[in-house]
Design a protein around this motif. Structure first.
Motif, PDB file in Angstrom:
ATOM      1  N   ARG A 118       0.833  -1.194   0.000  1.00 33.73           N
ATOM      2  CA  ARG A 118       0.000   0.000   0.000  1.00 33.73           C
ATOM      3  C   ARG A 118       0.877   1.256   0.000  1.00 33.73           C
ATOM      4  NH1 ARG A 118      -2.530  -0.873   4.340  1.00 33.73           N
ATOM      5  NH2 ARG A 118      -4.232  -2.086   3.407  1.00 33.73           N
ATOM      6  N   GLN A 119       1.961   1.207   0.757  1.00 31.69           N
ATOM      7  CA  GLN A 119       2.868   2.354   0.780  1.00 31.69           C
ATOM      8  C   GLN A 119       3.519   2.571  -0.584  1.00 31.69           C
ATOM      9  OE1 GLN A 119       5.616   1.589   3.966  1.00 31.69           O
ATOM     10  NE2 GLN A 119       4.014   1.577   5.537  1.00 31.69           N
ATOM     11  N   LEU A 120       3.830   1.481  -1.283  1.00 30.94           N
ATOM     12  CA  LEU A 120       4.379   1.623  -2.628  1.00 30.94           C
ATOM     13  C   LEU A 120       3.344   2.195  -3.592  1.00 30.94           C
ATOM     14  CD1 LEU A 120       6.454  -1.683  -2.974  1.00 30.94           C
ATOM     15  CD2 LEU A 120       7.315   0.643  -2.638  1.00 30.94           C
ATOM     16  N   SER A 121       2.094   1.817  -3.402  1.00 33.95           N
ATOM     17  CA  SER A 121       1.039   2.375  -4.258  1.00 33.95           C
ATOM     18  C   SER A 121       0.913   3.874  -4.067  1.00 33.95           C
ATOM     19  CB  SER A 121      -0.296   1.689  -3.958  1.00 33.95           C
ATOM     20  OG  SER A 121      -0.229   0.306  -4.234  1.00 33.95           O
ATOM     21  N   ASP A 122       1.221   4.351  -2.868  1.00 33.14           N
ATOM     22  CA  ASP A 122       1.137   5.787  -2.601  1.00 33.14           C
ATOM     23  C   ASP A 122       2.227   6.587  -3.299  1.00 33.14           C
ATOM     24  OD1 ASP A 122      -1.076   5.406  -1.031  1.00 33.14           O
ATOM     25  OD2 ASP A 122       0.036   5.306   0.872  1.00 33.14           O
ATOM     26  N   LEU A 123       3.194   5.898  -3.925  1.00 35.52           N
ATOM     27  CA  LEU A 123       4.194   6.612  -4.713  1.00 35.52           C
ATOM     28  C   LEU A 123       3.561   7.293  -5.915  1.00 35.52           C
ATOM     29  CD1 LEU A 123       7.120   4.000  -4.783  1.00 35.52           C
ATOM     30  CD2 LEU A 123       7.050   6.137  -3.480  1.00 35.52           C
ATOM     31  N   LEU A 124       2.473   6.731  -6.396  1.00 36.01           N
ATOM     32  CA  LEU A 124       1.815   7.250  -7.596  1.00 36.01           C
ATOM     33  C   LEU A 124       0.608   8.091  -7.227  1.00 36.01           C
ATOM     34  CD1 LEU A 124       2.010   4.041  -9.791  1.00 36.01           C
ATOM     35  CD2 LEU A 124       3.299   6.140 -10.141  1.00 36.01           C
ATOM     36  N   VAL A 176       6.967  11.307   3.623  1.00 36.08           N
ATOM     37  CA  VAL A 176       7.482  10.179   2.842  1.00 36.08           C
ATOM     38  C   VAL A 176       8.259   9.284   3.798  1.00 36.08           C
ATOM     39  CG1 VAL A 176       8.896   9.505   0.876  1.00 36.08           C
ATOM     40  CG2 VAL A 176       7.651  11.668   0.813  1.00 36.08           C
ATOM     41  N   ASN A 177       7.833   8.009   3.939  1.00 35.34           N
ATOM     42  CA  ASN A 177       8.480   7.133   4.917  1.00 35.34           C
ATOM     43  C   ASN A 177       9.749   6.509   4.337  1.00 35.34           C
ATOM     44  OD1 ASN A 177       7.678   4.865   3.336  1.00 35.34           O
ATOM     45  ND2 ASN A 177       5.682   4.859   4.364  1.00 35.34           N
ATOM     46  N   ASP A 178      10.432   5.752   5.165  1.00 33.72           N
ATOM     47  CA  ASP A 178      11.731   5.191   4.776  1.00 33.72           C
ATOM     48  C   ASP A 178      11.599   4.220   3.605  1.00 33.72           C
ATOM     49  OD1 ASP A 178      12.956   6.663   6.755  1.00 33.72           O
ATOM     50  OD2 ASP A 178      12.803   5.054   8.255  1.00 33.72           O
ATOM     51  N   LEU A 179      10.539   3.398   3.617  1.00 31.33           N
ATOM     52  CA  LEU A 179      10.336   2.444   2.516  1.00 31.33           C
ATOM     53  C   LEU A 179      10.157   3.188   1.197  1.00 31.33           C
ATOM     54  CD1 LEU A 179       9.767  -0.397   1.371  1.00 31.33           C
ATOM     55  CD2 LEU A 179       7.372  -0.072   2.011  1.00 31.33           C
ATOM     56  N   GLN A 180       9.384   4.233   1.203  1.00 32.23           N
ATOM     57  CA  GLN A 180       9.163   5.002  -0.018  1.00 32.23           C
ATOM     58  C   GLN A 180      10.434   5.712  -0.478  1.00 32.23           C
ATOM     59  OE1 GLN A 180       5.909   7.359   1.450  1.00 32.23           O
ATOM     60  NE2 GLN A 180       4.350   6.017   0.553  1.00 32.23           N
ATOM     61  N   ILE A 181      11.257   6.180   0.479  1.00 36.52           N
ATOM     62  CA  ILE A 181      12.526   6.820   0.102  1.00 36.52           C
ATOM     63  C   ILE A 181      13.453   5.812  -0.573  1.00 36.52           C
ATOM     64  CG2 ILE A 181      14.630   7.862   1.029  1.00 36.52           C
ATOM     65  CD1 ILE A 181      12.930   9.324   3.057  1.00 36.52           C
ATOM     66  N   ARG A 182      13.508   4.592  -0.023  1.00 35.94           N
ATOM     67  CA  ARG A 182      14.341   3.563  -0.663  1.00 35.94           C
ATOM     68  C   ARG A 182      13.822   3.246  -2.060  1.00 35.94           C
ATOM     69  NH1 ARG A 182      14.076   1.292   4.586  1.00 35.94           N
ATOM     70  NH2 ARG A 182      12.484  -0.199   3.870  1.00 35.94           N
ATOM     71  N   ALA A 183      12.510   3.193  -2.205  1.00 37.45           N
ATOM     72  CA  ALA A 183      11.944   2.930  -3.535  1.00 37.45           C
ATOM     73  C   ALA A 183      12.259   4.065  -4.496  1.00 37.45           C
ATOM     74  CB  ALA A 183      10.433   2.729  -3.413  1.00 37.45           C
ATOM     75  N   ILE A 184      12.198   5.308  -4.035  1.00 36.24           N
ATOM     76  CA  ILE A 184      12.523   6.462  -4.884  1.00 36.24           C
ATOM     77  C   ILE A 184      13.981   6.400  -5.308  1.00 36.24           C
ATOM     78  CG2 ILE A 184      12.794   8.971  -4.874  1.00 36.24           C
ATOM     79  CD1 ILE A 184      10.325   9.091  -3.047  1.00 36.24           C
ATOM     80  N   ASP A 185      14.873   6.052  -4.372  1.00 32.73           N
ATOM     81  CA  ASP A 185      16.286   5.951  -4.710  1.00 32.73           C
ATOM     82  C   ASP A 185      16.523   4.845  -5.731  1.00 32.73           C
ATOM     83  OD1 ASP A 185      16.838   7.996  -2.956  1.00 32.73           O
ATOM     84  OD2 ASP A 185      17.355   6.659  -1.281  1.00 32.73           O
TER      85      ASP A 185
END
Length: 437
Positions: A118-124, A176-185
Motif C-alpha cells: 500500500r505504501q508503494l502504491s502511494d508513490l503514484l 514520505v516514509n523510509d520504505l518510499q525513500i528507498r523505492a525512490i532511490d
C-alpha cells in the motif's frame, strides 16, 4: 579720485559675488539632494519589486515540472476486458489500479506485506489509474500487451524529489516514509524516475490533489469572461465617448454625466460585484458562477476607463482636422468616423487594453457572483460554471499543502505574464501609431 572710488567699491562687489556663489552652491546642493532622493526612491521600489518577483519565482518555478515514474504495465485482458469487446465505455471503467499494483509488486518483489504494498502504491498519484484508462480508450490495441508507461507521481513524492521535503528529519515529521525513500532511490538509480514538463498545469482544471490540479479551466474561464466583457464595454464605451466628446451639448446635464463617469472609475471593484449580485443574479436570474455574468460585471467596471481614455484620445486630435473636413463638405458623422476616430485609435486601443488588463486581474467582484466555485471540468460555453485565474490563485493560496504553494506561485507568474504582455502590447500600439501634432 577714480582709484579711491574703485577701492571703495571693490569690497562691496566682492561681498555680493561671495553671497551669489554661496547661494548658487546651496541651490546646486539642494538639486543634488533632490536627485539622490529620487534615485533612492527608484532603487527602493525596484528592490522591492525584484524581491517580490524573486520570491514568487523561487517558490513557483518548480511547479512547471512534475515527477513521473516509469512502470511496465501488463494490460491483462482478463482483468480489464474479459468479454473481449474493446468497448471504450468498458475500458474507461476498467480496474487499472490492480494493474499498477501488480507492476509495483514485480518492480519491488521484496515488499511482501500488505502495508508495504500500500505504501508503494502511494508513490503514484491517485489519478494514475485514470491515465491508464485514457490510454486504453485512445489505443484499445494495448489490451493483452506489456507496455512501459510513465505515470504521474504523488504530490509527496514530487515534493521530496524537488527537495521541499528533507530526508534528514525524523520519519514522523515527513510525509514520505523510509520504505518510499528507498523505492525512490531505486527508481532514480534505474532511470525510472524523472522530472518532465508539467503539461497538466495548463490542461487540467482544479483538483483536491495538487499533482492533478491545473489552471487550464481558469484560463479558459478568464478568456470567456473577457470576451463577454470586451463585447459589451468596447462598443458601448467608445460610442459613449464619441457622443460626449463630439455631439453632446455642453450643459449641466452633460457635466453631471462626466462627473459620474469619473467617479465610477474610482469606485472599489467589489461595489460592481454587489451590483451584479443584486441585479444580474437576483433580478434577472442569470446563471451563477458563469462567464456570462462575470463578463457583465467586469464590463460595468471597465466602461469608465474606456470612456475616459477614448475621450482623451479624441480630444488630442487637433481642431484643424475637424475644421478642414467640415470645410470640404463632410458631415459631423463623417468627420468623426473618417478622421477623428482613425487618428484617435492608438489612444483608444491603449485604454481598451489597460481596462482589459485591469479586468483580467480582478477578484473581488467575481467572488460576489459565485465564481469561487470548485470547478473540475473545463468550461465549454458562456453559461457553464467556471472560475478565473485570479480567483483560482485565491483558492489555492488557502490550501495548506506545500504542493499547492508552488502551484499558487506558478499561477501568479502566468497571470503576471499575461498582464505584462497586455501592457507591453498597449505601449507598442501607442508608439507605433502615435502621431505628434
Amino acid at each position: 579720485m577714480t582709484d579711491l572710488v574703485q577701492q571703495a567699491a571693490a569690497p562691496r562687489s566682492d561681498r555680493h559675488g561671495a553671497a551669489f556663489e554661496a547661494r548658487l552652491r546651496r541651490r546646486h546642493a539642494a538639486e543634488r539632494r533632490f536627485r539622490l532622493a529620487g534615485l533612492a526612491a527608484v532603487a527602493v521600489a525596484a528592490s522591492i519589486l525584484v524581491l517580490l518577483l524573486g520570491s514568487i519565482a523561487g517558490k513557483g518555478w518548480t511547479a512547471f515540472q512534475q515527477t513521473r515514474i516509469e512502470l511496465e504495465i501488463h494490460f491483462d485482458a482478463a482483468e480489464i476486458d474479459p468479454q473481449g469487446t474493446r468497448d471504450p465505455a468498458v475500458l474507461a471503467q476498467a480496474n487499472t489500479m490492480k494493474l499498477i499494483r501488480d507492476a509495483l509488486a514485480a518492480r519491488f518483489p521484496e515488499a511482501t506485506g500488505r502495508a508495504e504494498r500500500r505504501q508503494l502504491s502511494d508513490l503514484l498519484s491517485s489519478g494514475a489509474p485514470f491515465e491508464l484508462n485514457r490510454m486504453l480508450v485512445a489505443d484499445p490495441s494495448l489490451v493483452g500487451r506489456r507496455q512501459t508507461v510513465w505515470l504521474t507521481a504523488s504530490a509527496n513524492v514530487d515534493q521530496f524529489v524537488k527537495g521541499h521535503i528533507p530526508r534528514d528529519v525524523p520519519a514522523a515529521e515527513r510525509k514520505v516514509n523510509d520504505l518510499q525513500i528507498r523505492a525512490i532511490d531505486t527508481l532514480t538509480a534505474g532511470g525510472a524516475l524523472t522530472k518532465a514538463f508539467n503539461t497538466t498545469l495548463f490542461t487540467a482544471g482544479d483538483s483536491r490533489y495538487p499533482e492533478q490540479a491545473g489552471i487550464g479551466g481558469a484560463i479558459v474561464g478568464s478568456l470567456l469572461t473577457l470576451v463577454v466583457c470586451l463585447g459589451l464595454s468596447v462598443p458601448i464605451g467608445v460610442a459613449a465617448a464619441v457622443y460626449l466628446e463630439e455631439f453632446a451639448p455642453k450643459n449641466r446635464w452633460t457635466d453631471l454625466i462626466e462627473v459620474n463617469i469619473n467617479n465610477l472609475a474610482a469606485v472599489p471593484s467589489i461595489i460592481f460585484g454587489l451590483l451584479g449580485l443584486a441585479v444580474f443574479l437576483n433580478v434577472f436570474g442569470m446563471p451563477r458562477s458563469a462567464p456570462l455574468v462575470g463578463g457583465f460585471v467586469l464590463a460595468l467596471m471597465t466602461l469608465p476607463v474606456i470612456i475616459i481614455a477614448s475621450r482623451v484620445a479624441m480630444k488630442a486630435v487637433p481642431p484643424s482636422i475637424r475644421e478642414a473636413a467640415l470645410g470640404i463638405g463632410a458631415s459631423r458623422l463623417q468627420v468623426v468616423l473618417h478622421h477623428v476616430l482613425p487618428l484617435a485609435m492608438p489612444g483608444i486601443l491603449t485604454g481598451i487594453i489597460i481596462g482589459t488588463a485591469r479586468a483580467l486581474g480582478e477578484t473581488a467582484p467575481l467572488l460576489m457572483i459565485g465564481m469561487i466555485a470548485f470547478i473540475v471540468d473545463i468550461p465549454q460555453g458562456f453559461t457553464d460554471s467556471a472560475t478565473v485565474l485570479p480567483v483560482q490563485i485565491f483558492m489555492w493560496a488557502d490550501s495548506p499543502e506545500r504542493a499547492f504553494v508552488e502551484r499558487t506561485s506558478a499561477a501568479i507568474l502566468v497571470l503576471l505574464g499575461f498582464l505584462i504582455l497586455m501592457n507591453g502590447l498597449a505601449v507598442f500600439l501607442r508608439k507605433k501609431f502615435e502621431r505628434r501634432w
